[in-house]
Structure formats: structure tokens, C-alpha cells
Design an enzyme around this catalytic site. Structure first.
Site, PDB file in Angstrom:
ATOM      1  N   HIS A  29      -8.968  -4.420   2.033  1.00 30.36           N
ATOM      2  CA  HIS A  29      -9.576  -3.849   0.830  1.00 30.36           C
ATOM      3  C   HIS A  29      -8.761  -4.351  -0.364  1.00 30.36           C
ATOM      4  O   HIS A  29      -7.557  -4.104  -0.442  1.00 30.36           O
ATOM      5  CB  HIS A  29      -9.565  -2.314   0.898  1.00 30.36           C
ATOM      6  CG  HIS A  29     -10.395  -1.779   2.030  1.00 30.36           C
ATOM      7  ND1 HIS A  29      -9.962  -0.829   2.915  1.00 30.36           N
ATOM      8  CD2 HIS A  29     -11.656  -2.120   2.411  1.00 30.36           C
ATOM      9  CE1 HIS A  29     -10.926  -0.581   3.802  1.00 30.36           C
ATOM     10  NE2 HIS A  29     -11.961  -1.357   3.521  1.00 30.36           N
ATOM     11  N   GLU A  32      -6.086  -2.327  -2.711  1.00 29.51           N
ATOM     12  CA  GLU A  32      -4.954  -1.583  -2.146  1.00 29.51           C
ATOM     13  C   GLU A  32      -3.665  -2.350  -2.430  1.00 29.51           C
ATOM     14  O   GLU A  32      -3.097  -3.033  -1.574  1.00 29.51           O
ATOM     15  CB  GLU A  32      -5.210  -1.317  -0.659  1.00 29.51           C
ATOM     16  CG  GLU A  32      -6.459  -0.421  -0.534  1.00 29.51           C
ATOM     17  CD  GLU A  32      -6.950  -0.166   0.880  1.00 29.51           C
ATOM     18  OE1 GLU A  32      -7.901   0.603   1.012  1.00 29.51           O
ATOM     19  OE2 GLU A  32      -6.383  -0.716   1.839  1.00 29.51           O
ATOM     20  N   HIS A 124      -2.965  -0.603   4.835  1.00 27.02           N
ATOM     21  CA  HIS A 124      -3.928  -0.099   3.840  1.00 27.02           C
ATOM     22  C   HIS A 124      -3.249   0.949   2.971  1.00 27.02           C
ATOM     23  O   HIS A 124      -2.130   1.390   3.261  1.00 27.02           O
ATOM     24  CB  HIS A 124      -5.114   0.571   4.548  1.00 27.02           C
ATOM     25  CG  HIS A 124      -6.023  -0.391   5.240  1.00 27.02           C
ATOM     26  ND1 HIS A 124      -7.282  -0.680   4.803  1.00 27.02           N
ATOM     27  CD2 HIS A 124      -5.829  -1.144   6.359  1.00 27.02           C
ATOM     28  CE1 HIS A 124      -7.841  -1.564   5.602  1.00 27.02           C
ATOM     29  NE2 HIS A 124      -6.983  -1.867   6.566  1.00 27.02           N
ATOM     30  N   GLU A 187      -1.828   3.462   7.077  1.00 28.33           N
ATOM     31  CA  GLU A 187      -2.067   3.909   5.697  1.00 28.33           C
ATOM     32  C   GLU A 187      -0.706   4.171   5.067  1.00 28.33           C
ATOM     33  O   GLU A 187       0.025   5.065   5.474  1.00 28.33           O
ATOM     34  CB  GLU A 187      -2.930   5.183   5.699  1.00 28.33           C
ATOM     35  CG  GLU A 187      -4.317   4.988   6.290  1.00 28.33           C
ATOM     36  CD  GLU A 187      -5.270   4.189   5.379  1.00 28.33           C
ATOM     37  OE1 GLU A 187      -4.881   3.875   4.225  1.00 28.33           O
ATOM     38  OE2 GLU A 187      -6.381   3.866   5.830  1.00 28.33           O
TER      39      GLU A 187
END
Ligand SMILES: [Zn+2]
Length: 314
Positions: A29, A32, A124, A187
Site C-alpha cells: 500500500h 504506508e 504495513h 502491522e
């Protein structure tokens, strides 16, 4: 170092028989920026000092077109396009579908060149803040992972492990299924996370790739992760499993709880959580047990995942 395709960098291991490789990816993404900056710092260091890594490394910046514009994606969410031939679908011509095929080929070349892929960290960051700031998602798997990962992840301040229960076409699911890698979606914090943690993340990654010899237990000797507010130990890592995936079916879909709540917010059994139907009051979903919310987003396209509901395992 070789650049195999746009922003995919291959670093050979010290010896020809350095063993299975490790993969680190970011920017699947494009907005990010924390993990992207951390990987850029790692790339810079490895190039500048010509660091000889004990094991082969493939360092991947996932979606260069989206990264250039600091946006999540250009046409489609890249992290739903791996391992799936979308023949005949309009997605197949999208920038992201072509990139997914390119990354899959790079992974296959890497696996062939260095006798397999041992592990894959796909980095991420979350859109909204989380009560557990840093956490790892495990793809659907039928086996236990080879390494004692909890210690290494704990050093990175990872406070939760989320076991997925439904296959999604994510990068980490692909690398696990196709190459039997120990794969994680990691994450690393929210988009709003303090910049100093990116430096800490870069240092942790550096320790991970530079110290990883492949010997059993080497992950336990990684350097400490310096700037985490609440240093976790493996005993403090909470495990969850995905109990329900929320899919948006209609234009009328909306949450009945506060959508902006942080990830891992707890809700008791019986809570009316969302409704998804044309008529008012139609399609109300009530929680069958206590649940923790993750990635709530009512604005996804129809048929896409609008959030996950987690069950705590211990
Ligand atoms: Zn992401």
C-alpha cells in the site's frame, strides 16, 4: 546487489550455499510511509556499506506507482491480487494486477536461486490507531511455523498475533502457500506513528537481516528494538483468531458502533455491530460472542472486506 525489476532488490548470501532466503516487503500500500522509509533506510545502508549478508535477501517495494503518489493504490488494492489469476476480470489489466504477477515471478526466481524462501515479512501500517500498536497477522496455515518467532517479534514490540481463518489473496498468504515460507503481515504502527519509530524499525530490520545465519535459534539473538514504549516479551503477546470477516454487500452498509474506534476495541456478545440491507433495520448482525474489532472501514467497494472480528485465544 541486483535490481531484478522495478524496486525489487536481490542481495546474495555470503556463500553459494548460504541456504534459503529471506524476503522483506513494504509499500504494497503506497501510503504506508513508515515501513517504506524504514526499508529505504535499510537499502541505503546495505548499498553504501556493501554489507555482506549471511543469507540471501529479496527487498521489495511493493507498489512503486502508488508509492510515488503516496496513495494506497492506483487501480485496485494490490494485497487482494496475489496467487489469483483474474482472467477476464477488468482487474487483470490494472497496474496492480500486472505488478502482482511481476512480484510473484520475482519470488519464484528468488526461491529457485537460493533453495527456497525461509521467511517473509510483509510490512504495513494501519490507517487508524490501535490499542495494540504493533501486531502480526498469520496467513491461513496448516502447520506450525519452523522458528520460535514470538521472541523476535516481541523484540520488535509486536504485542498481538492474529491468526487468519479465511484465505485472502494477500502477499503473505501467497508466499506461504507457494513457497512454504514462514510468512507474516506485520502491522508496524498507524499512519500517524511518531517518525522515531521508523528509525527503530529500520534498526530492527537491519539486525534481523544481518544477524540471520539460518542456525536454529538465531532469531533469539537479535538486537533489542530500542524505541518501543512498551517493550513486549513473548509472554505478553496476545493471540487472536479471526472469527468473522465482515463483507460489505449493499450500498446501505453501515456500522452500528463507532467506526472510528481504535483497532482491538472490545465488544460484548449481543452487540448490534452493523447492518447491511436495503430496508431500515434489515440485515443487523449481532455478535455471537465477545469480539475485538480490526480494520473497520465501511467505505470499501461492494463485495470487499469492511473489517474483521477477532476472538481472543488465551
Ligand atoms: Zn497495508
Amino acid at each position: 546487489m541486483e535490481e531484478w525489476c522495478e524496486q525489487v532488490y536481490y542481495f546474495p548470501g555470503q556463500t553459494r550455499s548460504a541456504g534459503a532466503g529471506i524476503m522483506v516487503s513494504c509499500g504494497i500500500h503506497g501510503d504506508e510511509t513508515g515501513p517504506i522509509d524504514a526499508c529505504a533506510a535499510l537499502l541505503h545502508r546495505l548499498r553504501k556499506h556493501r554489507v555482506q549478508l549471511p543469507r540471501p535477501l529479496l527487498l521489495i517495494f511493493g507498489n512503486p506507482a502508488a508509492i510515488a503518489h503516496r496513495q494506497r493504490f492506483v487501480d485496485f488494492n494490490l494485497n487482494r491480487l496475489f496467487g489469483a489469476a483474474q482472467v477476464g476480470s477488468p482487474r487483470e489489466d490494472s497496474i496492480e494486477a500486472r505488478r502482482a504477477r511481476q512480484l510473484e515471478q520475482a519470488c519464484a526466481r528468488f526461491a529457485q536461486q537460493c533453495q527456497g524462501i525461509d521467511w517473509h515479512l510483509d510490512l504495513h501500517s494501519t490507517i487508524k490507531p490501535s490499542l495494540i500498536q504493533r501486531f502480526a497477522l498469520l496467513p491461513v496455515t496448516r502447520r506450525e511455523y519452523r522458528r520460535p518467532w514470538a521472541a523476535a517479534l516481541g523484540q520488535a514490540g509486536v504485542g498481538a498475533l492474529v491468526r487468519q481463518t479465511q484465505r485472502a489473496h494477500t502477499f503473505s498468504q501467497f508466499s506461504h502457500d507457494r513457497f512454504d515460507a514462514d510468512s507474516f503481515t506485520l502491522e508496524c504502527g498507524s499512519h500517524a506513528t511518531d517518525k522515531s519509530t521508523d528509525t527503530a524499525l529500520a534498526q530492527w530490520l537491519q539486525g534481523l537481516v544481518e544477524a540471520s545465519t539460518g542456525a536454529v535459534g538465531d532469531v533469539a539473538r537479535l538486537p533489542e528494538y530500542p524505541m518501543v514504549e512498551h517493550q513486549m516479551t513473548e509472554h505478553q503477546m496476545t493471540e487472536y483468531r479471526v472469527a468473522e470477516a465482515i463483507v460489505r454487500r449493499t450500498e446501505q452498509f453501515r456500522f452500528l458502533i463507532e467506526e472510528s474506534e481504535p483497532n482491538f476495541s472490545e465488544h460484548p456478545a449481543g452487540t448490534a455491530f452493523y447492518c447491511d440491507g436495503v430496508e431500515p433495520g434489515e440485515g443487523v448482525f449481532r455478535l455471537p460472542g465477545p469480539r475485538y474489532s480490526l480494520f473497520l472501514n465501511s467505505q470499501v467497494a461492494l463485495g470487499q472486506r469492511a473489517g474483521l472480528l477477532l476472538e481472543r485465544l488465551q
